[in-house]
Design a protein around this motif. Structure first.
Motif: not given
Length: 458
Positions: A7-10, A16-18, A22-25, A80-90
């Motif tokens: 939930v926190f991540l979402g 947030t960019g990719i 990745l730094v946070h994770l 994986v959708a979380l990383l995909d959204r962050a990649a799209a932001v970047s």
């Protein structure tokens, strides 16, 4: 990962960019960039990812492709959708930053004229580069494979001197063929070098197989391939060792001057460990056979100095090492060839020392062939001093041993000793005749096809 963290991540990392994600994770787990790369490599089953590449993802110097994002999601236990959204932001940020910039600080790249270059051409060129990257990535060997080959070669080198030749032949052939096949594929340059060194050692082992079977032509072929592989690996120590094998081949084909020359050439290589003592010992034995007593004794002295200059035991395993026991055995053979009562007595002492050292060695270091050779030299020393009782007593070990363990060189020593027992100085003594018959009998048994592999070495 627990639901609360999801939930926190979402909620908290939307937008947030990719790189930041990745730094946070990573920091949430207390991991280093290399730890992330290691976890990724375990999942992917290769060893391609490095900590530096993870760092490039975090700085957004590179955006991980969908394939990489799938593995990164598994590493961190997120969708994986979380990383995909962050990649799209970047990627969105990169797109907005790529707009036209006015003024004197305009990027240099935009000052180039188009010269008719079209977007399709650029994308085709990029596709060619990507294709080459995939070509580089297609490897048939990694660190684990290369390390296992090296371990297998080391094991065979250690057991060669003490285990049955047939058993060694089958394994050496299988592993050599496997290494040749790997080298026909693709691997990193450093791994290619390591595999070339393994190929050199395996061909060197095969040369010894052929030497032990008396097939000197095939031994020479294997030795040439071993030398070429050692040169490809740039390994001075192995180049010196191969010269020692070539010297052995020349010696057992009666080319004693060439054997001495090859051993002397090998001494010019910048090699550490026991190889310098081996080469000097080989040169001494060959020079003694051509009647150069002064040169032989000088080379023996060089071998002793080379042994003294060593720090501890040789680093190479098994047959690639030259233990002190073998050096004493070679010294005994050399001193017998030099001749004269004083040198024969020294030869007896050297042979006895070799036998004592081999008998006290660990199982895999107890060279059966060298024990045979040292006993035969010891017997010949007693014979040259006219001591038939001492000769018979010493030969007991050889005569009670299995003929299947005797190499071609041992058979030749047995035959030569039998001829000496037929000499007129023994006057047809019953003891000499009996010993000669026993030596001939065991030489015939050792030469039978039953002692050889089911196919000729290649």
């Amino acid at each position: 990962m627990g639901a609360g963290v999801h939930v926190f991540l979402g909620d908290s990392l939307n937008g947030t960019g990719i790189g930041s994600l990745l730094v946070h994770l990573r920091t949430a787990r207390g991991w280093s960039q290399q730890r992330v790369a290691d976890e990724y490599n375990v999942l992917e089953g290769r060893h391609a990812k490095t900590g530096k590449e993870i760092g490039r993802y975090e700085r957004e110097a590179r955006i991980p492709v969908p394939y990489a994002r799938r593995y990164l999601a598994q590493v961190f236990g997120v969708e994986v959708a979380l990383l995909d959204r962050a990649a799209a932001v970047s990627k969105g940020r990169r797109g907005s930053e790529a707009g036209p910039v006015k003024g004197e600080n305009e990027p240099l790249a935009r000052s180039f004229p188009s010269s008719g270059i079209r977007g399709k051409t650029l994308s085709e060129d990029a596709a060619r580069s990507a294709e080459f990257a995939r070509f580089i990535a297609r490897r048939n060997a990694d660190e684990v494979v290369v390390e296992q080959v090296d371990a297998d070669v080391g094991r065979l080198a250690r057991t060669y001197v003490s285990h049955p030749l047939m058993e060694q032949y089958v394994e050496i052939k299988r592993l050599r063929d496997g290494v040749f096949e790997l080298l026909r594929g693709r691997q990193h340059p450093r791994q290619t070098t390591d595999l070339c060194l393994s190929a050199s050692r395996l061909c060197g082992l095969f040369a010894h197989v052929c030497l032990d079977l008396g097939d000197y032509g095939s031994a020479a072929t294997h030795a040439r391939t071993a030398r070429a592989s050692a040169a490809a690996a740039g390994h001075e120590g192995m180049l010196a060792w191969v010269r020692a094998v070539e010297s052995l081949i020349a010696y057992w084909t009666g080319q004693y001057e060439q054997a001495a020359r090859l051993a002397h050439e090998g001494r010019r290589h910048r090699a550490s460990g026991s190889i310098r003592a081996r080469l000097a010992s080989l040169e001494a034995r060959a020079l003694a056979m051509v009647g150069d007593s002064v040169g032989a004794l000088t080379a023996l002295s060089d071998a002793e100095h080379a042994r003294e200059a060593m720090s501890g035991r040789g680093e190479e395993p098994g047959i690639f090492d030259f233990p002190a026991a073998k050096q004493f055995a070679y010294a005994g053979t050399t001193l017998l060839a030099v001749g004269g009562r004083q040198h024969v007595q020294r030869a007896i002492g050297s042979a006895r020392t070799a036998i004592r050292l081999y008998r006290s060695a660990d199982g895999d270091d107890q060279s059966v062939g060298d024990l045979f050779a040292a006993h035969l030299d010891l017997a010949r020393g007693h014979l040259l001093l006219g001591d038939l009782d001492g000769t018979e007593e010493t030969l007991g070990f050889v005569l009670r041993s299995s003929p299947e363990r005797m190499s071609a060189s041992i058979v030749r020593r047995l035959t030569a000793l039998g001829r000496e027992l037929a000499g007129p100085q023994y006057g047809g003594a019953t003891q000499a005749v009996h010993l000669r018959e026993r030596l001939q009998h065991i030489a015939v048994r050792a030469s039978s096809p039953a002692a050889r592999p089911p196919e000729s070495p290649t």
